[in-house]
Design a protein around this motif. Structure first.
Motif, mmCIF file in Angstrom:
data_model
loop_
_atom_site.group_PDB
_atom_site.id
_atom_site.type_symbol
_atom_site.label_atom_id
_atom_site.label_comp_id
_atom_site.label_asym_id
_atom_site.label_seq_id
_atom_site.Cartn_x
_atom_site.Cartn_y
_atom_site.Cartn_z
ATOM 1 N N VAL A 38 0.851 -1.196 0.000
ATOM 2 C CA VAL A 38 0.000 0.000 0.000
ATOM 3 C C VAL A 38 0.881 1.239 0.000
ATOM 4 C CG1 VAL A 38 -1.602 1.384 1.360
ATOM 5 C CG2 VAL A 38 -2.021 -1.056 1.063
ATOM 6 N N PHE A 39 0.652 2.109 -0.978
ATOM 7 C CA PHE A 39 1.430 3.332 -1.129
ATOM 8 C C PHE A 39 0.524 4.555 -0.951
ATOM 9 C CE2 PHE A 39 5.562 2.259 -3.351
ATOM 10 C CZ PHE A 39 5.469 0.892 -3.164
ATOM 11 N N TRP A 40 1.125 5.681 -0.572
ATOM 12 C CA TRP A 40 0.417 6.962 -0.564
ATOM 13 C C TRP A 40 1.425 8.095 -0.588
ATOM 14 C CZ3 TRP A 40 0.991 4.169 3.975
ATOM 15 C CH2 TRP A 40 1.668 4.816 5.025
ATOM 16 N N THR A 41 0.968 9.278 -1.004
ATOM 17 C CA THR A 41 1.770 10.497 -0.900
ATOM 18 C C THR A 41 0.907 11.593 -0.298
ATOM 19 O OG1 THR A 41 1.213 11.136 -3.174
ATOM 20 C CG2 THR A 41 3.290 9.966 -2.841
ATOM 21 N N PHE A 42 1.493 12.341 0.610
ATOM 22 C CA PHE A 42 0.834 13.483 1.238
ATOM 23 C C PHE A 42 -0.592 13.167 1.689
ATOM 24 C CE2 PHE A 42 4.089 15.220 -1.641
ATOM 25 C CZ PHE A 42 4.897 15.822 -0.689
ATOM 26 N N GLU A 43 -0.682 12.126 2.512
ATOM 27 C CA GLU A 43 -1.949 11.701 3.123
ATOM 28 C C GLU A 43 -3.025 11.398 2.087
ATOM 29 O OE1 GLU A 43 -2.887 14.800 5.900
ATOM 30 O OE2 GLU A 43 -1.421 14.103 7.355
ATOM 31 N N GLY A 44 -2.619 10.946 0.916
ATOM 32 C CA GLY A 44 -3.563 10.556 -0.125
ATOM 33 C C GLY A 44 -3.839 11.621 -1.159
ATOM 34 N N SER A 45 -3.410 12.857 -0.907
ATOM 35 C CA SER A 45 -3.734 13.952 -1.823
ATOM 36 C C SER A 45 -2.653 14.212 -2.858
ATOM 37 C CB SER A 45 -3.978 15.238 -1.021
ATOM 38 O OG SER A 45 -2.789 15.662 -0.366
ATOM 39 N N GLY A 46 -1.504 13.529 -2.737
ATOM 40 C CA GLY A 46 -0.378 13.851 -3.608
ATOM 41 C C GLY A 46 -0.372 13.169 -4.957
ATOM 42 N N GLY A 47 -1.126 12.091 -5.128
ATOM 43 C CA GLY A 47 -1.130 11.400 -6.407
ATOM 44 C C GLY A 47 0.148 10.612 -6.643
ATOM 45 N N TYR A 48 0.437 10.351 -7.909
ATOM 46 C CA TYR A 48 1.550 9.490 -8.315
ATOM 47 C C TYR A 48 2.816 10.332 -8.407
ATOM 48 C CZ TYR A 48 3.913 5.722 -10.890
ATOM 49 O OH TYR A 48 4.766 4.713 -11.286
ATOM 50 N N THR A 292 1.716 23.703 -11.317
ATOM 51 C CA THR A 292 1.275 23.381 -9.958
ATOM 52 C C THR A 292 0.608 22.016 -9.871
ATOM 53 O OG1 THR A 292 1.004 25.713 -9.400
ATOM 54 C CG2 THR A 292 -0.231 24.125 -8.066
ATOM 55 N N GLN A 293 -0.140 21.654 -10.900
ATOM 56 C CA GLN A 293 -0.910 20.409 -10.844
ATOM 57 C C GLN A 293 -0.102 19.170 -11.224
ATOM 58 O OE1 GLN A 293 -3.756 20.598 -9.371
ATOM 59 N NE2 GLN A 293 -3.643 22.845 -9.334
ATOM 60 N N GLU A 294 1.136 19.343 -11.596
ATOM 61 C CA GLU A 294 1.981 18.184 -11.896
ATOM 62 C C GLU A 294 2.198 17.374 -10.615
ATOM 63 O OE1 GLU A 294 3.303 16.951 -14.581
ATOM 64 O OE2 GLU A 294 2.892 18.498 -16.079
ATOM 65 N N PRO A 295 1.901 16.077 -10.619
ATOM 66 C CA PRO A 295 2.032 15.292 -9.390
ATOM 67 C C PRO A 295 3.472 15.035 -8.971
ATOM 68 C CG PRO A 295 1.441 13.866 -11.222
ATOM 69 C CD PRO A 295 1.361 15.277 -11.733
ATOM 70 N N ASP A 296 4.409 15.117 -9.918
ATOM 71 C CA ASP A 296 5.804 14.796 -9.619
ATOM 72 C C ASP A 296 6.673 16.038 -9.821
ATOM 73 O OD1 ASP A 296 8.283 13.772 -9.219
ATOM 74 O OD2 ASP A 296 8.177 12.245 -10.775
ATOM 75 N N MET A 297 6.966 16.703 -8.718
ATOM 76 C CA MET A 297 7.758 17.932 -8.774
ATOM 77 C C MET A 297 9.150 17.701 -9.335
ATOM 78 S SD MET A 297 8.643 20.477 -5.619
ATOM 79 C CE MET A 297 9.878 21.776 -5.761
#
Length: 401
Positions: A38-48, A292-297
């Motif tokens: 199970v993976f997540w980013t930023f408490e579920g709001s960060g996306g892939y 801003t909306q890019e999930p991978d900075m």
């Protein structure tokens, strides 16, 4: 000494955490599957994105090469976001989260879990955290600026962690106070930084094509941290927090480094809607690209020729590419008053810093590559920073072993 109002709030959060924990206990009727991740980013709001993305990519690659069948489930608050077809999207509701986390052999995240989460003895929780070296103080490094409830919540999550991924000796020394964690640490480097070594040329072209920018255009990435109050107060959103003279900055970049330059704006999502209020002259609006909306900075960072921020830890990743990196800290005193003392004296860092636009422009015009490169190398050596493009492979090997 805590007041009555804070005490009531803490008790309220503890009651909520108890209720939140019930589904985790109920889901223990199901077995733990060692090959379920199970993976997540930023408490579920960060996306892939971030380090979990690159660990996932390495695992999927190994699945194909070695015939292994690790299955990845990704917790997401917005399931319309992109996810590779090999990864199962999980809408991040309380019961979904409890079921999938309670039955997975591994958890991999870059931020805290929710207060009340419960881990079973057979399960392993890898925390990748979203910074290697940081300017912003976190956790108990904030001193009396760190609220008691934040301490309680952070400690509860840290007690669940079985391994923290690090990319430097500095981080390992900071984490006992910063993450409130003193358990097993694995110095692999940050998986999210692998792209800066392995795919920079590819991303350099790809991002320009995606945003219809000429291939020879140079890009400055501007990624400020969020403004709007400490964890003790009500958070406000203000467009006035962006005061950069973008016209002057672009002129200085073109004068100092040559070529045609554009700015990629990487704003906090809560500021994105106010972008039109920023002080951007019409004549350079075509040179401002909202990413801003890019999930991978770090994909954007890999495509950058220079980097500008205030207190973002990403400046310590831009430096490993040795691209010019600058700090613009016009609210330095207020920021320290609100958040606590910075983790470094700014004069000790490789990055030219300024409190106003004229200082920023002067720093660009007088940027010295040799001095910068020497300072970056010294910082890497002194803090034993590990970044070489193999972090994801090391984490995958650890999980397989």
């Amino acid at each position: 000494m805590i007041d009555k109002e804070e005490r009531r709030y803490i008790q309220k959060r503890k009651r909520k955490a108890f209720l939140y924990s019930i589904p985790f206990y109920l889901c223990r009727i199901f077995k733990v599957d060692k090959r379920k991740l199970v993976f997540w980013t930023f408490e579920g709001s960060g996306g892939y994105g971030d380090s979990p993305k690159y660990i996932a990519e390495e695992i999927l690659k190994r699945n194909k090469e070695n015939g292994k069948q690790y299955r990845i489930y990704w917790l997401m608050t917005d399931i319309s976001q992109y996810m590779p077809p090999e990864i199962v999207k999980v809408h991040d509701t309380m019961w979904n989260r409890a079921y999938h986390m309670a039955t997975a052999g591994w958890w991999v995240g870059n931020s805290r879990t929710f207060y009340g989460t419960k881990r079973r003895k057979k399960q392993r929780y890898i925390q990748t955290w979203h910074a290697n070296i940081g300017l912003k103080p976190i956790g108990r490094c904030r001193g009396n600026k760190f609220p008691l409830i934040a301490d309680i919540v952070s400690k509860a999550d840290s007690d669940l962690i079985t391994t923290v991924i690090t990319g430097s000796e500095w981080a390992e020394k900071m984490y006992p106070n910063g993450l409130i964690y003193s358990g097993h640490m694995l110095r692999t480097g940050l998986p999210r930084s692998d792209v800066l070594f392995n795919d920079r040329e590819k991303k350099y072209a790809e991002i320009r094509e995606r945003y219809h920018v000429a291939p020879n255009t140079r890009l400055l990435m501007y990624a400020p941290t969020f403004r709007g109050g400490s964890q003790k107060g009500k958070r406000k959103i203000s467009a006035e927090s962006i005061t950069v003279d973008f016209s002057g900055v672009l002129n200085a970049l073109e004068k100092r480094f040559g070529g045609n330059w554009c700015v990629m704006l990487r704003l906090h999502p809560q500021l994105a809607a106010l972008k039109e209020q920023f002080n951007i002259p019409d004549e350079i609006s075509h040179k401002m690209i909202d990413v801003t909306q890019e999930p991978d900075m770090n994909e954007i960072l890999a495509a950058s020729d220079a980097f500008l921020t205030d207190y973002s830890s990403s400046v310590f990743e831009s430096m490993i590419m040795y691209i010019p990196s600058f700090l613009y800290v016009d609210d330095l005193d207020d920021y320290i008053s609100d958040r606590g003392m910075l983790m470094f004296n700014l004069d000790e860092l490789p990055f030219p810093w300024s409190r106003d636009n004229q200082g920023l422009i002067d720093n660009i015009l007088h940027f010295n590559e040799e001095i910068y490169a020497e300072s970056v190398k010294r910082m890497i050596d002194e803090n034993k920073i590990v970044m070489d493009g193999r972090a994801s492979a090391r984490v995958a090997e650890f999980m397989e072993g």
